[in-house]
Design a protein around this motif. Structure first.
Motif, PDB file in Angstrom:
ATOM      1  N   LEU A 177      29.628  36.131  47.466  1.00 15.93           N
ATOM      2  CA  LEU A 177      28.256  36.071  47.955  1.00 15.93           C
ATOM      3  C   LEU A 177      28.133  36.789  49.287  1.00 15.93           C
ATOM      4  N   VAL A 178      26.979  37.408  49.479  1.00 16.52           N
ATOM      5  CA  VAL A 178      26.527  37.843  50.794  1.00 16.52           C
ATOM      6  C   VAL A 178      25.361  36.940  51.160  1.00 16.52           C
ATOM      7  N   ILE A 179      25.515  36.187  52.246  1.00 16.09           N
ATOM      8  CA  ILE A 179      24.499  35.243  52.698  1.00 16.09           C
ATOM      9  C   ILE A 179      23.848  35.803  53.959  1.00 16.09           C
ATOM     10  N   ASP A 180      22.538  35.854  53.955  1.00 19.91           N
ATOM     11  CA  ASP A 180      21.772  36.437  55.062  1.00 19.91           C
ATOM     12  C   ASP A 180      20.929  35.346  55.707  1.00 19.91           C
ATOM     13  N   GLY A 181      21.369  34.873  56.858  1.00 17.53           N
ATOM     14  CA  GLY A 181      20.618  33.850  57.569  1.00 17.53           C
ATOM     15  C   GLY A 181      19.340  34.406  58.168  1.00 17.53           C
ATOM     16  N   ALA A 182      18.282  33.594  58.129  1.00 14.23           N
ATOM     17  CA  ALA A 182      16.971  34.017  58.644  1.00 14.23           C
ATOM     18  C   ALA A 182      16.855  33.652  60.120  1.00 14.23           C
ATOM     19  N   THR A 183      16.530  34.631  60.951  1.00 19.69           N
ATOM     20  CA  THR A 183      16.342  34.384  62.385  1.00 19.69           C
ATOM     21  C   THR A 183      15.312  33.278  62.594  1.00 19.69           C
ATOM     22  N   GLY A 184      15.645  32.319  63.434  1.00 19.79           N
ATOM     23  CA  GLY A 184      14.760  31.182  63.649  1.00 19.79           C
ATOM     24  C   GLY A 184      13.421  31.568  64.264  1.00 19.79           C
ATOM     25  N   VAL A 185      12.375  30.855  63.870  1.00 22.89           N
ATOM     26  CA  VAL A 185      11.034  31.092  64.421  1.00 22.89           C
ATOM     27  C   VAL A 185      10.450  29.805  65.017  1.00 22.89           C
ATOM     28  N   GLY A 186      11.261  28.773  65.152  1.00 25.11           N
ATOM     29  CA  GLY A 186      10.788  27.519  65.729  1.00 25.11           C
ATOM     30  C   GLY A 186      10.656  27.585  67.239  1.00 25.11           C
ATOM     31  N   GLU A 187       9.981  26.579  67.799  1.00 20.37           N
ATOM     32  CA  GLU A 187       9.796  26.516  69.248  1.00 20.37           C
ATOM     33  C   GLU A 187      11.052  26.049  69.977  1.00 20.37           C
ATOM     34  N   GLN A 188      11.972  25.420  69.255  1.00 19.41           N
ATOM     35  CA  GLN A 188      13.185  24.915  69.868  1.00 19.41           C
ATOM     36  C   GLN A 188      14.319  24.947  68.851  1.00 19.41           C
ATOM     37  N   THR A 189      15.543  24.720  69.332  1.00 14.12           N
ATOM     38  CA  THR A 189      16.689  24.575  68.439  1.00 14.12           C
ATOM     39  C   THR A 189      17.055  23.098  68.356  1.00 14.12           C
ATOM     40  N   TYR A 190      17.829  22.751  67.330  1.00 15.03           N
ATOM     41  CA  TYR A 190      18.123  21.345  67.067  1.00 15.03           C
ATOM     42  C   TYR A 190      19.619  21.038  67.018  1.00 15.03           C
ATOM     43  N   ILE A 191      20.445  22.047  66.872  1.00 12.53           N
ATOM     44  CA  ILE A 191      21.886  21.835  66.763  1.00 12.53           C
ATOM     45  C   ILE A 191      22.530  22.213  68.096  1.00 12.53           C
ATOM     46  N   ALA A 192      22.918  21.221  68.859  1.00 13.34           N
ATOM     47  CA  ALA A 192      23.506  21.473  70.171  1.00 13.34           C
ATOM     48  C   ALA A 192      24.901  22.082  70.029  1.00 13.34           C
ATOM     49  N   GLY A 193      25.237  22.939  70.983  1.00 13.58           N
ATOM     50  CA  GLY A 193      26.590  23.495  71.022  1.00 13.58           C
ATOM     51  C   GLY A 193      26.849  24.607  70.045  1.00 13.58           C
TER      52      GLY A 193
END
Length: 280
Positions: free
Chosen positions: A31-47
């Protein structure tokens, strides 16, 4: 039948950002997996470098385990998405997060099923036979249409005098509306924190007899590598992925405003795997 990997690469679009793509090789499933650049106002996964980076790595880990247990590809992806949702829930309740802020990804894959080659696609990744580039494996998707709409909107904003950076920010409401429709009627399919993507997956099967006759060289690629194909930096006589990416990055630098070759970002993460299905 076996899938022989002839070449592969996965490179970030920028040295200042993580590579949110991934290549997953699990036995005879690639597989080639292509993550989508985030468009949210904040992030949720620290570190983590980004929520999307975390999602792709977590998804890949669960998927490898599910495939190793013998699950077919699509059920394995569903199981992996649910396990990744559970992991996300230790950081934030998914139902409390706007859907447009959920981490997500699309993919393309090759696997062996019942003695034939099965190609899968979700979203705007792709597959191409470099020996026969005229062959079309998949139809355009809703995500392809949405990306073109966003590119047109970006071009209009820049024509109105906004810088590329400002124009991209002004696109955010459109991008969030599109992302909100992941796995929904009228929207597009994506691997994310639910399992509604299965109905959006496209599949093409190539028989063993056809493979033996045509001896294809199948390229699986993320949309960030698509420009290398559009610019014809790859062909049946030139299958060097690293050289093609070097040429693509030079072309992108020379078109920093994204006008000659319209796109949302100057440089995107780029991943590709070149495979040869070998029949015995």
């Amino acid at each position: 039948m076996q899938l022989e990997i002839l070449d592969q690469l996965s490179a970030p679009g920028s040295s200042h950002r993580p590579n949110e793509d991934a290549i997953a090789v699990n036995g005879q499933t690639i597989l080639v997996i292509d993550g989508a650049t985030g468009v949210g106002e904040q992030t949720y996964i620290a570190g983590q470098p980004s929520d999307t980076y975390w999602f792709v790595q977590e998804l890949q880990r669960h998927l490898s385990a599910d495939l190793a247990r013998g699950q077919p590809l699509v059920p394995a992806l569903e199981t992996a998405c649910l396990a990744t949702r559970d992991a996300f829930a230790t950081h934030a309740a998914p139902n409390s997060v706007p859907k447009y802020a959920w981490p997500s990804a699309v993919f393309t894959a090759a696997t062996i099923e019942n003695g034939a080659l099965a190609l899968y696609r979700l979203g705007d990744c792709g597959a191409r036979d470099l020996q026969r580039p005229e062959r079309v494996f998949f139809a355009p998707t809703r995500l392809d249409d949405q990306e073109q709409t966003a590119i047109n909107a970006l071009r209009d904003e820049m024509a109105a005098g906004y810088s590329q950076a400002t124009a991209q920010q002004r696109l955010m409401p459109l991008l969030r509306r599109n992302r909100q429709n992941m796995n929904a009627v009228g929207g597009y399919g994506a691997l994310t924190l639910d399992t509604g993507f299965a109905g959006f997956i496209q599949k093409t099967v190539i028989s063993k007899a056809e493979l033996a006759k045509t001896d294809p060289r199948i390229l699986l690629f993320s949309d960030g590598f698509d420009g290398a194909l559009n610019q014809m930096y790859l062909s049946a006589d030139n299958m060097d992925l690293t050289n093609a990416l070097t040429k693509l990055r030079r072309t992108e630098r020379e078109d920093a405003n994204c006008t000659r070759h319209p796109r949302i970002k100057r440089h995107d993460d780029a991943s590709a795997v070149l495979i040869r299905p070998t029949c015995y």
